[in-house]
Design an enzyme around this catalytic site. Structure first.
Site, PDB file in Angstrom:
ATOM      1  N   THR A  45      -1.169 -17.133 -92.750  1.00 42.51           N
ATOM      2  CA  THR A  45      -0.281 -17.578 -91.683  1.00 42.51           C
ATOM      3  C   THR A  45       0.308 -16.070 -92.326  1.00 42.51           C
ATOM      4  O   THR A  45       1.130 -16.038 -91.371  1.00 42.51           O
ATOM      5  CB  THR A  45       0.559 -19.079 -92.464  1.00 42.51           C
ATOM      6  OG1 THR A  45      -0.709 -19.699 -92.198  1.00 42.51           O
ATOM      7  CG2 THR A  45       1.832 -18.515 -91.759  1.00 42.51           C
ATOM      8  N   THR A  46       0.052 -15.595 -93.294  1.00 42.55           N
ATOM      9  CA  THR A  46       1.139 -14.052 -94.013  1.00 42.55           C
ATOM     10  C   THR A  46       0.505 -13.400 -93.038  1.00 42.55           C
ATOM     11  O   THR A  46       1.803 -12.152 -92.861  1.00 42.55           O
ATOM     12  CB  THR A  46       1.335 -13.987 -95.534  1.00 42.55           C
ATOM     13  OG1 THR A  46       0.980 -15.725 -96.163  1.00 42.55           O
ATOM     14  CG2 THR A  46       1.935 -13.226 -95.994  1.00 42.55           C
ATOM     15  N   TYR A 108      -0.363 -29.032 -83.518  1.00 37.55           N
ATOM     16  CA  TYR A 108       0.013 -29.105 -82.201  1.00 37.55           C
ATOM     17  C   TYR A 108      -0.687 -30.597 -81.485  1.00 37.55           C
ATOM     18  O   TYR A 108       0.740 -31.451 -81.047  1.00 37.55           O
ATOM     19  CB  TYR A 108       0.359 -28.255 -81.693  1.00 37.55           C
ATOM     20  CG  TYR A 108       0.905 -28.342 -80.093  1.00 37.55           C
ATOM     21  CD1 TYR A 108       2.119 -28.758 -80.142  1.00 37.55           C
ATOM     22  CD2 TYR A 108       0.161 -28.080 -78.473  1.00 37.55           C
ATOM     23  CE1 TYR A 108       3.368 -29.081 -78.755  1.00 37.55           C
ATOM     24  CE2 TYR A 108       0.855 -29.222 -77.779  1.00 37.55           C
ATOM     25  CZ  TYR A 108       2.230 -28.857 -77.697  1.00 37.55           C
ATOM     26  OH  TYR A 108       2.426 -29.296 -76.411  1.00 37.55           O
ATOM     27  N   TYR A 134      -7.036 -25.591 -95.735  1.00 39.34           N
ATOM     28  CA  TYR A 134      -6.131 -25.501 -95.703  1.00 39.34           C
ATOM     29  C   TYR A 134      -4.634 -26.609 -95.285  1.00 39.34           C
ATOM     30  O   TYR A 134      -4.907 -26.406 -94.195  1.00 39.34           O
ATOM     31  CB  TYR A 134      -5.551 -24.309 -95.080  1.00 39.34           C
ATOM     32  CG  TYR A 134      -4.019 -23.508 -95.230  1.00 39.34           C
ATOM     33  CD1 TYR A 134      -3.168 -24.187 -96.528  1.00 39.34           C
ATOM     34  CD2 TYR A 134      -3.849 -22.309 -94.271  1.00 39.34           C
ATOM     35  CE1 TYR A 134      -1.895 -23.499 -96.307  1.00 39.34           C
ATOM     36  CE2 TYR A 134      -1.965 -21.892 -94.147  1.00 39.34           C
ATOM     37  CZ  TYR A 134      -1.731 -21.982 -95.596  1.00 39.34           C
ATOM     38  OH  TYR A 134       0.281 -22.216 -95.871  1.00 39.34           O
ATOM     39  N   ARG A 139       3.792 -26.859 -90.928  1.00 39.76           N
ATOM     40  CA  ARG A 139       3.783 -25.998 -90.204  1.00 39.76           C
ATOM     41  C   ARG A 139       2.871 -26.415 -89.137  1.00 39.76           C
ATOM     42  O   ARG A 139       3.209 -26.656 -88.044  1.00 39.76           O
ATOM     43  CB  ARG A 139       2.387 -25.319 -90.886  1.00 39.76           C
ATOM     44  CG  ARG A 139       3.596 -23.760 -91.546  1.00 39.76           C
ATOM     45  CD  ARG A 139       3.226 -22.515 -91.428  1.00 39.76           C
ATOM     46  NE  ARG A 139       3.490 -21.885 -92.190  1.00 39.76           N
ATOM     47  CZ  ARG A 139       4.439 -20.322 -91.749  1.00 39.76           C
ATOM     48  NH1 ARG A 139       4.244 -20.519 -90.496  1.00 39.76           N
ATOM     49  NH2 ARG A 139       4.857 -19.598 -92.376  1.00 39.76           N
ATOM     50  N   LYS A 162      -6.882 -25.404-100.190  1.00 40.29           N
ATOM     51  CA  LYS A 162      -5.263 -25.031-100.319  1.00 40.29           C
ATOM     52  C   LYS A 162      -4.219 -25.856-100.338  1.00 40.29           C
ATOM     53  O   LYS A 162      -4.167 -26.383 -98.603  1.00 40.29           O
ATOM     54  CB  LYS A 162      -5.151 -23.193 -99.369  1.00 40.29           C
ATOM     55  CG  LYS A 162      -3.561 -22.388 -99.785  1.00 40.29           C
ATOM     56  CD  LYS A 162      -3.656 -21.963 -98.924  1.00 40.29           C
ATOM     57  CE  LYS A 162      -2.173 -21.730 -99.198  1.00 40.29           C
ATOM     58  NZ  LYS A 162      -1.466 -19.803 -97.385  1.00 40.29           N
ATOM     59  N   ILE A 204      -3.162 -19.263-103.914  1.00 40.98           N
ATOM     60  CA  ILE A 204      -3.644 -18.472-102.896  1.00 40.98           C
ATOM     61  C   ILE A 204      -1.673 -17.811-103.021  1.00 40.98           C
ATOM     62  O   ILE A 204      -1.077 -19.091-102.018  1.00 40.98           O
ATOM     63  CB  ILE A 204      -3.617 -19.154-101.462  1.00 40.98           C
ATOM     64  CG1 ILE A 204      -5.723 -19.178-102.222  1.00 40.98           C
ATOM     65  CG2 ILE A 204      -3.255 -17.641-100.468  1.00 40.98           C
ATOM     66  CD1 ILE A 204      -6.731 -19.834-100.781  1.00 40.98           C
TER      67      ILE A 204
END
Length: 296
Positions: A45-46, A108, A134, A139, A162, A204
């Site tokens: 994501t980052t 989504y 993850y 999100r 994660k 992480i």
């Protein structure tokens, strides 16, 4: 064997003039290695992969793998809300030489817990790579229940999770149920110590883009039995962590990297925009003892 123990950095992707800045990317990787970071996460994501082309994501992953030269594990993002697309990403990452993949829950369109089990098993069946699930429901709108993790623990290459739900009760229940059958990494820089306390083996991290040595040392103090020292480090960094998440990640951390002169530009791909809380980030860096080279 665990993919890594300690602190892994979820790398940002520097841009200049709307193009990937590979020179700055290599500089950032060198800084991470000099800071004894234990692994690198690319295209998480980052790293803004959702606004990068397929060619750019592949080029960034390949550049980091080539530059690192196996000095630390390089774990590549392979998430999608389409299971077949996630499988294709995972296969490509294996060909690039990844040491593991990080794959987020389908977003989504969402899915049931049974769908999560089928999704992750399909990815694990498709590649001979360690898989880190993850969980970031803030999100994705999907939460991996601890009972679901228990069903996946020990399945083929599904090696770790994660955990970024921010729910302390959830990761305590997760630790209780999986009983060491799956590695747990904190996905929240502000909750590293609590996850280590229930058996987690690392983090992480977003903050380690800025302070890799600090995050590494905080985790290893805990491993070495210096719980009080690790706790002190966690409490000290939490105000900086708050500033690095004062806007949606990775906006503030890119701002911090620019203020510190580590990258020349904090350019963001739309719909993300440059940081509107520069003074807050600047002050947090100063209060932590870092010296910005640019003015807020």
């Amino acid at each position: 064997m665990s993919i890594f123990r300690g602190a892994a950095t979820a790398l940002v992707t520097p841009f200049t003039d709307d193009k990937v800045d590979f020179k700055s990317l290599e500089k950032l990787v060198d800084m991470q290695l000099a800071g004894n970071i234990d692994a690198l996460i690319v295209n998480g994501t980052t790293g803004e992969p959702t606004t990068m082309t397929h060619f750019e994501r592949t080029a960034v992953a390949g550049a980091v793998i080539e530059h690192v030269r196996k000095r630390v594990p390089v774990i590549l993002g392979a998430g999608s809300n389409n299971t077949y697309t996630a499988i294709e990403y995972a296969k490509e990452n294996a060909q690039l030489g990844a040491d593991g993949i990080l794959t987020v829950t389908p977003y989504y369109n969402k899915c049931t817990q049974a769908g999560l089990v089928a999704h992750y098993k399909a990815i694990a069946d498709a590649v001979d790579l360690p898989v880190i699930m993850y969980n970031v429901p803030g999100r994705t709108g999907v939460n991996i229940a601890p009972e679901t993790c228990m069903k996946l623990a020990g399945y083929k290459g599904i090696q770790a999770i994660k955990e970024a739900s921010g729910n302390v009760n959830q990761f305590m229940e997760l630790a209780r149920l999986i009983g060491g059958k799956m590695d747990i990494y904190s996905g929240d820089d502000g909750l590293v110590l609590p996850i280590l306390a229930v058996g987690g083996i690392g983090v992480i991290s977003v903050a380690s883009n800025v302070v890799p040595q600090y995050m590494h040392d905080m985790v290893y103090k805990f491993f070495d039995g210096d719980i009080a020292g690790s706790r002190e480090m966690q409490l000290r960094i939490n105000p900086l962590v708050s500033a690095l998440f004062c806007e949606v990640n990775p906006i503030p951390v890119k701002c911090a990297l620019k203020l510190l002169g580590i990258i020349p530009d904090d350019y963001m791909r739309l719909p993300l925009t440059r940081c509107g809380s520069i003074e807050k980030v600047y002050n947090a860096l100063k209060e932590f003892g870092l010296e910005p080279v640019a003015e807020a």
